[in-house]
Every structure is written in structure tokens, then in C-alpha cells.
Design an enzyme around this catalytic site. Structure first.
Site, PDB file in Angstrom:
ATOM      1  N   TYR A 192     -11.487  12.963   7.078  1.00 26.75           N
ATOM      2  CA  TYR A 192     -11.025  14.320   6.840  1.00 26.75           C
ATOM      3  C   TYR A 192     -10.076  14.355   5.661  1.00 26.75           C
ATOM      4  O   TYR A 192      -9.574  13.321   5.215  1.00 26.75           O
ATOM      5  CB  TYR A 192     -10.344  14.896   8.090  1.00 26.75           C
ATOM      6  CG  TYR A 192      -8.943  14.373   8.338  1.00 26.75           C
ATOM      7  CD1 TYR A 192      -7.825  15.140   8.006  1.00 26.75           C
ATOM      8  CD2 TYR A 192      -8.720  13.108   8.893  1.00 26.75           C
ATOM      9  CE1 TYR A 192      -6.540  14.673   8.226  1.00 26.75           C
ATOM     10  CE2 TYR A 192      -7.447  12.637   9.113  1.00 26.75           C
ATOM     11  CZ  TYR A 192      -6.352  13.420   8.776  1.00 26.75           C
ATOM     12  OH  TYR A 192      -5.087  12.936   8.983  1.00 26.75           O
ATOM     13  N   ARG A 224     -10.183  10.491  -2.663  1.00 32.86           N
ATOM     14  CA  ARG A 224      -9.790   9.778  -1.442  1.00 32.86           C
ATOM     15  C   ARG A 224     -10.816   9.982  -0.337  1.00 32.86           C
ATOM     16  O   ARG A 224     -11.117   9.043   0.417  1.00 32.86           O
ATOM     17  CB  ARG A 224      -8.404  10.236  -0.995  1.00 32.86           C
ATOM     18  CG  ARG A 224      -7.855   9.416   0.174  1.00 32.86           C
ATOM     19  CD  ARG A 224      -6.418   9.765   0.479  1.00 32.86           C
ATOM     20  NE  ARG A 224      -6.257  11.138   0.921  1.00 32.86           N
ATOM     21  CZ  ARG A 224      -5.077  11.704   1.197  1.00 32.86           C
ATOM     22  NH1 ARG A 224      -3.960  11.006   1.033  1.00 32.86           N
ATOM     23  NH2 ARG A 224      -4.994  12.953   1.599  1.00 32.86           N
ATOM     24  N   ARG A 254     -24.667   8.629  22.810  1.00 31.92           N
ATOM     25  CA  ARG A 254     -23.519   7.740  22.699  1.00 31.92           C
ATOM     26  C   ARG A 254     -23.945   6.278  22.649  1.00 31.92           C
ATOM     27  O   ARG A 254     -24.540   5.750  23.581  1.00 31.92           O
ATOM     28  CB  ARG A 254     -22.558   7.962  23.867  1.00 31.92           C
ATOM     29  CG  ARG A 254     -21.230   7.231  23.685  1.00 31.92           C
ATOM     30  CD  ARG A 254     -20.299   7.448  24.870  1.00 31.92           C
ATOM     31  NE  ARG A 254     -18.983   6.890  24.610  1.00 31.92           N
ATOM     32  CZ  ARG A 254     -18.686   5.586  24.738  1.00 31.92           C
ATOM     33  NH1 ARG A 254     -19.616   4.737  25.126  1.00 31.92           N
ATOM     34  NH2 ARG A 254     -17.464   5.154  24.467  1.00 31.92           N
ATOM     35  N   HIS A 267     -22.363   2.544  20.383  1.00 28.73           N
ATOM     36  CA  HIS A 267     -21.446   2.063  19.362  1.00 28.73           C
ATOM     37  C   HIS A 267     -22.143   1.821  18.023  1.00 28.73           C
ATOM     38  O   HIS A 267     -21.534   1.971  16.967  1.00 28.73           O
ATOM     39  CB  HIS A 267     -20.764   0.775  19.831  1.00 28.73           C
ATOM     40  CG  HIS A 267     -19.670   1.014  20.830  1.00 28.73           C
ATOM     41  ND1 HIS A 267     -19.911   1.489  22.094  1.00 28.73           N
ATOM     42  CD2 HIS A 267     -18.324   0.848  20.735  1.00 28.73           C
ATOM     43  CE1 HIS A 267     -18.766   1.603  22.752  1.00 28.73           C
ATOM     44  NE2 HIS A 267     -17.784   1.224  21.945  1.00 28.73           N
ATOM     45  N   LYS A 323      -8.653   7.718   5.567  1.00 25.43           N
ATOM     46  CA  LYS A 323      -8.165   8.909   6.264  1.00 25.43           C
ATOM     47  C   LYS A 323      -9.214   9.309   7.309  1.00 25.43           C
ATOM     48  O   LYS A 323     -10.058  10.185   7.069  1.00 25.43           O
ATOM     49  CB  LYS A 323      -7.893  10.035   5.272  1.00 25.43           C
ATOM     50  CG  LYS A 323      -6.988  11.149   5.826  1.00 25.43           C
ATOM     51  CD  LYS A 323      -6.576  12.098   4.714  1.00 25.43           C
ATOM     52  CE  LYS A 323      -5.722  13.245   5.201  1.00 25.43           C
ATOM     53  NZ  LYS A 323      -4.389  12.837   5.653  1.00 25.43           N
ATOM     54  N   GLU A 382       5.030   3.886   6.723  1.00 25.45           N
ATOM     55  CA  GLU A 382       5.057   5.325   6.441  1.00 25.45           C
ATOM     56  C   GLU A 382       5.518   6.047   7.692  1.00 25.45           C
ATOM     57  O   GLU A 382       5.958   5.411   8.647  1.00 25.45           O
ATOM     58  CB  GLU A 382       3.681   5.815   5.988  1.00 25.45           C
ATOM     59  CG  GLU A 382       2.539   5.465   6.931  1.00 25.45           C
ATOM     60  CD  GLU A 382       1.167   5.768   6.338  1.00 25.45           C
ATOM     61  OE1 GLU A 382       1.082   6.463   5.315  1.00 25.45           O
ATOM     62  OE2 GLU A 382       0.177   5.298   6.921  1.00 25.45           O
ATOM     63  N   LEU A 407      -1.529   5.211   4.054  1.00 23.85           N
ATOM     64  CA  LEU A 407      -2.445   6.150   3.420  1.00 23.85           C
ATOM     65  C   LEU A 407      -1.945   6.421   2.008  1.00 23.85           C
ATOM     66  O   LEU A 407      -0.749   6.626   1.802  1.00 23.85           O
ATOM     67  CB  LEU A 407      -2.492   7.460   4.213  1.00 23.85           C
ATOM     68  CG  LEU A 407      -3.460   8.510   3.664  1.00 23.85           C
ATOM     69  CD1 LEU A 407      -4.903   8.053   3.844  1.00 23.85           C
ATOM     70  CD2 LEU A 407      -3.237   9.855   4.326  1.00 23.85           C
TER      71      LEU A 407
END
Length: 276
Positions: free
Chosen positions: A30, A49, A97, A99, A143, A175, A199
Site C-alpha cells: 500500500y 516505493r 486459502r 500459503h 510497505k 523508527e 521504511l
């Protein structure tokens, strides 16, 4: 008005599948863009990014970043947004579902706007912060949607009467729960290097450019919690908080207990940039 799977929809018509891998696994990336004066701020840096994050976890973007940028600009126009944020999320797609990556799933993209005022009052008075162990994974430079550790740290700060948590790994500051951290000592601005432990913040990069322009000495190096607590100034940088002074950490006053001169100078320089 939302942008969802290349359609423009009102919020109550957006339907997310329970088989979306973002829901199962946090399997997505995102970006949050600031909007000033109806325009995306530092859009190219955000999309660069996004591209890096998607490549890092092997998600195929549904469009080129040039097309995505045009879609986000159109979203801002359709919502008549002048000051606020745009949230853009892309997941690996919908699939039963498992993995393993699904072979035939298409990425699911969604974006929306939020009217958000600038935190002027808080920037004038400053934040209170706590320190907390950084227990996140070792690719904080991506991110992704995996933000539970950040949420827990932010909630711990709130529970202790603070505004944010400054994270550290074995005593080395990385951070905060949702922003980058900088300290000022003897006039020099110091922040953790942009590696896999943090980040690579867009506002962080802007502030470093502004510091260079203002001839403020800067160092991108690791620093300890001890240095944090002994700093003359502490500040956070982020898309929604801009340049945010920290006046207290773990109940100890930072500097004189008010936003310091270097932080104030950077706030002024940032103000000029967003109104340019």
C-alpha cells in the site's frame, strides 16, 4: 468515491471477497499519499516505493505506475479533495486459502480519499513518546499490509498516555510505529540509514533534502536509545504528521521541553515546499 478494480464506485458498492489474500495473509502492499491544494505530494517517489514493495514480495501491479498515478489524480478530482490523503492498496488477488502463491489470481486494487487536516497544533506543541522493542520482520523497507506489530506499539503508547512509540532493536533506534525518527545533537541531524530495518519514508527523504539546502549537517547512521534520550531535539517525519517535534520520551523531557530550533527550521522549509 472509491477506485476499485478499475471502476469508480460509491463506498457502499465496494465489495471485498473473503478470499482476498490481503484478508487472509496481509498479502499486499500500500501507499498513503498526501494531497495539498488538490495535488498529490511527492507522487513519483511514492510510486517508486510502491514498485519496490510489490517487486519485493513478488506481486504484479495491475497497471504501470504512470497509469496508477493518473487514476489517483482522477480519484482526487472526482472527490473534490483539496487537503487530505489518498490510500492505495494492492493485494495478490482472490484465491482459496493456501500459503503458496495462486497461479491464476489477478491483483486486487483499491483506493479512496480521506479529508485530513494538517496537524498544525500538534506540530507547534510536540508529541510525547515511549520506547518499545522493535519486533517486526526484517523487511521493513517493504510497505506491506502486515502492520500488527505497529498497531500494538501505537496502542501501547496510547495506553501509557503518549502519542507514539519509538522502536528499537536491542537498543538501536529504528523508527516509530508509523513514522521515521530523527534526533538533533550539537546542531547535527541524525537518522537511521535507509536499509531493510526501516521504511524509506518519503517525508524523511524530503526533510533530508531540505536540511542539505539549509546547510544543516546530517548523518545517516544508527543511534542508540541512550543517544535518543540525550538528544537536544527529537522529531518524527511522515506523510500525515509532516515534521513532528517530540518533547518527551519515556517521561523524560527532550531538550528544553519545547520544539527546538532545527525542528522549527525544517518545519518552515517544509511549509515552503508544500505551498510552492
Amino acid at each position: 468515491m472509491y477506485w476499485y478494480q478499475d471502476r469508480w464506485l460509491p463506498a457502499d458498492e465496494v465489495r471485498i471477497s473473503p478470499e482476498d489474500r490481503g484478508y487472509y495473509f496481509g498479502d499486499g502492499v500500500y501507499e498513503v499519499f498526501r494531497v495539498y491544494g488538490g495535488k498529490l505530494f511527492e507522487a513519483d517517489a511514492h510510486f517508486a516505493r510502491l514498485e519496490k514493495s510489490a517487486a519485493g514480495i513478488r506481486i504484479r501491479l495491475p497497471h504501470s505506475t504512470e497509469v496508477l498515478k493518473r487514476r489517483m489524480e482522477e480519484l482526487v478530482r472526482r472527490n473534490g479533495l483539496q487537503e487530505g490523503t489518498v490510500y492505495l492498496q494492492i493485494t495478490r488477488g482472490e484465491a482459496p486459502r493456501s500459503h503458496l502463491f495462486p497461479r491464476d489470481a489477478d491483483p486486487v486494487a483499491m483506493a479512496y480519499c480521506t479529508e485530513t487536516k494538517r496537524p498544525i497544533a500538534a506540530m507547534q506543541t510536540g508529541y510525547k513518546a515511549i520506547t518499545a522493542e522493535d519486533v517486526r520482520w526484517l523487511h521493513c523497507d517493504y510497505k506491506t499490509l502486515n502492520l500488527l506489530a505497529n498497531v500494538l506499539a501505537k496502542q501501547e503508547a496510547a495506553d501509557r498516555g503518549a502519542d507514539d512509540a519509538v522502536l528499537h532493536r536491542g537498543g538501536t533506534v529504528t523508527e516509530s510505529s508509523a513514522s521515521n525518527v530523527m534526533i538533533v545533537k550539537d546542531g547535527s541531524l541524525i537518522t537511521h540509514p535507509a536499509n531493510h530495518l526501516i521504511l524509506h519514508g518519503i517525508t524523511r527523504a524530503v526533510v533530508l533534502r531540505l536540511a542539505a539546502r539549509a546547510e544543516i549537517p546530517t548523518e545517516e547512521r544508527s543511534f542508540s536509545v541512550h543517544e535518543l534520550l540525550a538528544a537536544d531535539e527529537v522529531l518524527l517525519t511522515g506523510t500525515t504528521i509532516e515534521v513532528m517535534p517530540v518533547i518527551e520520551v519515556d517521561g523524560r523531557t527532550v531538550g528544553t521541553g519545547v520544539p527546538g530550533p532545527v525542528t522549527r527550521r525544517l518545519q518552515q522549509e517544509f511549509e515552503r515546499v508544500i505551498h510552492a
